[in-house]
Write a protein that holds these residues in place. Sequence first.
Motif, PDB file in Angstrom:
ATOM      1  N   PRO A 100       9.608   4.470  -6.178  1.00  0.00           N
ATOM      2  CA  PRO A 100       9.097   3.630  -5.083  1.00  0.00           C
ATOM      3  C   PRO A 100       8.660   4.430  -3.760  1.00  0.00           C
ATOM      4  O   PRO A 100       8.004   4.197  -2.885  1.00  0.00           O
ATOM      5  CB  PRO A 100      10.438   3.020  -4.650  1.00  0.00           C
ATOM      6  N   GLY A 101       8.989   5.967  -3.810  1.00  0.00           N
ATOM      7  CA  GLY A 101       8.731   6.720  -2.656  1.00  0.00           C
ATOM      8  C   GLY A 101       7.341   7.339  -2.978  1.00  0.00           C
ATOM      9  O   GLY A 101       6.908   8.424  -2.006  1.00  0.00           O
ATOM     10  N   TYR A 102       6.443   6.950  -4.097  1.00  0.00           N
ATOM     11  CA  TYR A 102       5.507   7.779  -4.063  1.00  0.00           C
ATOM     12  C   TYR A 102       4.476   7.889  -3.127  1.00  0.00           C
ATOM     13  O   TYR A 102       4.068   6.980  -2.003  1.00  0.00           O
ATOM     14  CB  TYR A 102       4.580   7.122  -5.364  1.00  0.00           C
ATOM     15  N   ASP A 126      13.704   8.870   0.795  1.00  0.00           N
ATOM     16  CA  ASP A 126      13.897   7.908   2.202  1.00  0.00           C
ATOM     17  C   ASP A 126      14.201   6.744   1.798  1.00  0.00           C
ATOM     18  O   ASP A 126      13.671   5.734   2.777  1.00  0.00           O
ATOM     19  CB  ASP A 126      12.742   8.068   3.069  1.00  0.00           C
ATOM     20  N   GLY A 127      14.586   6.137   0.598  1.00  0.00           N
ATOM     21  CA  GLY A 127      14.873   4.834   0.279  1.00  0.00           C
ATOM     22  C   GLY A 127      13.737   4.055   0.338  1.00  0.00           C
ATOM     23  O   GLY A 127      14.015   2.724   0.839  1.00  0.00           O
ATOM     24  N   ARG A 128      12.381   4.517   0.273  1.00  0.00           N
ATOM     25  CA  ARG A 128      11.252   3.614   0.493  1.00  0.00           C
ATOM     26  C   ARG A 128      11.188   2.467  -0.650  1.00  0.00           C
ATOM     27  O   ARG A 128      11.569   2.597  -1.788  1.00  0.00           O
ATOM     28  CB  ARG A 128      10.251   4.325   0.487  1.00  0.00           C
ATOM     29  N   THR A 129      10.388   1.562  -0.268  1.00  0.00           N
ATOM     30  CA  THR A 129       9.927   0.635  -1.381  1.00  0.00           C
ATOM     31  C   THR A 129       8.369   0.858  -1.868  1.00  0.00           C
ATOM     32  O   THR A 129       7.790   1.842  -1.316  1.00  0.00           O
ATOM     33  CB  THR A 129       9.962  -0.912  -0.917  1.00  0.00           C
ATOM     34  N   HIS A 130       7.957   0.398  -3.005  1.00  0.00           N
ATOM     35  CA  HIS A 130       6.880   0.696  -3.559  1.00  0.00           C
ATOM     36  C   HIS A 130       5.683   0.270  -2.338  1.00  0.00           C
ATOM     37  O   HIS A 130       5.818  -0.654  -1.651  1.00  0.00           O
ATOM     38  CB  HIS A 130       6.286   0.052  -4.564  1.00  0.00           C
ATOM     39  N   MET A 131       4.674   1.232  -2.164  1.00  0.00           N
ATOM     40  CA  MET A 131       3.531   1.026  -1.311  1.00  0.00           C
ATOM     41  C   MET A 131       3.104  -0.409  -1.194  1.00  0.00           C
ATOM     42  O   MET A 131       2.523  -0.849  -2.550  1.00  0.00           O
ATOM     43  CB  MET A 131       2.467   2.170  -1.325  1.00  0.00           C
ATOM     44  N   PRO A 132       2.583  -1.159  -0.203  1.00  0.00           N
ATOM     45  CA  PRO A 132       1.888  -2.323  -0.385  1.00  0.00           C
ATOM     46  C   PRO A 132       0.406  -1.935  -0.770  1.00  0.00           C
ATOM     47  O   PRO A 132       0.096  -1.014  -0.226  1.00  0.00           O
ATOM     48  CB  PRO A 132       2.039  -2.991   1.278  1.00  0.00           C
ATOM     49  N   ALA A 133      -0.174  -2.764  -1.316  1.00  0.00           N
ATOM     50  CA  ALA A 133      -1.646  -2.673  -1.730  1.00  0.00           C
ATOM     51  C   ALA A 133      -2.327  -2.417  -0.380  1.00  0.00           C
ATOM     52  O   ALA A 133      -3.412  -1.698  -0.544  1.00  0.00           O
ATOM     53  CB  ALA A 133      -2.117  -3.982  -2.444  1.00  0.00           C
TER      54      ALA A 133
END
Length: 171
Positions: free
Chosen positions: A40-42, A77-84
């Motif tokens: 998710p943090g890519y 940083d506990g991110r989610t996948h980047m929105p399109a």
Amino acid sequence: MNAIDKAVSSDITLGHLLDVLAVAPDAPLVFTYDGNPIRPGYHVTEVKAGQFSALDCGANPEAWSEIFVQLWDIDEDGRTHMPAGKFSAIIRKVSDHVRLEPSAKLTFEVSDGVRPMALYCAATPRLDAGTYLVNLQARPASCKPRDRWLAEEQAKSACCGPSDSASKCCP
């Protein structure tokens, strides 16, 4: 010969990718490679464009445009996948400074920061349960003269099934 031997490149272009992603800009964008989803943090760490000229193994001149999108497969940083839409905004920002040809061949460079970077081509994104999934396949080496011959043979076999007199395809 197995199925991969007969494969002719079906690379998507940057323009096609962005057109598909524009349909649902808030949808998470998840790339999969080597059978696993990207973390998710890519990060999109680099986007570069190149114009290439070469001589293939049959002594034929070749020329093409290619865009490389580098992905750093990390989880921080506990991110989610980047929105399109964020991915598309990154590409637009790059295009303010670098000429990105929408019809250029698209290559993804992916690494987790430990393993060496590997090259992938992308399948058309598909929207599945509100998430864009983009399958990345390792980019194999190829012989362009052989690829052209295979494409011609596939066109002939698709064209020359049982013939009728009205067909303009087969004699």
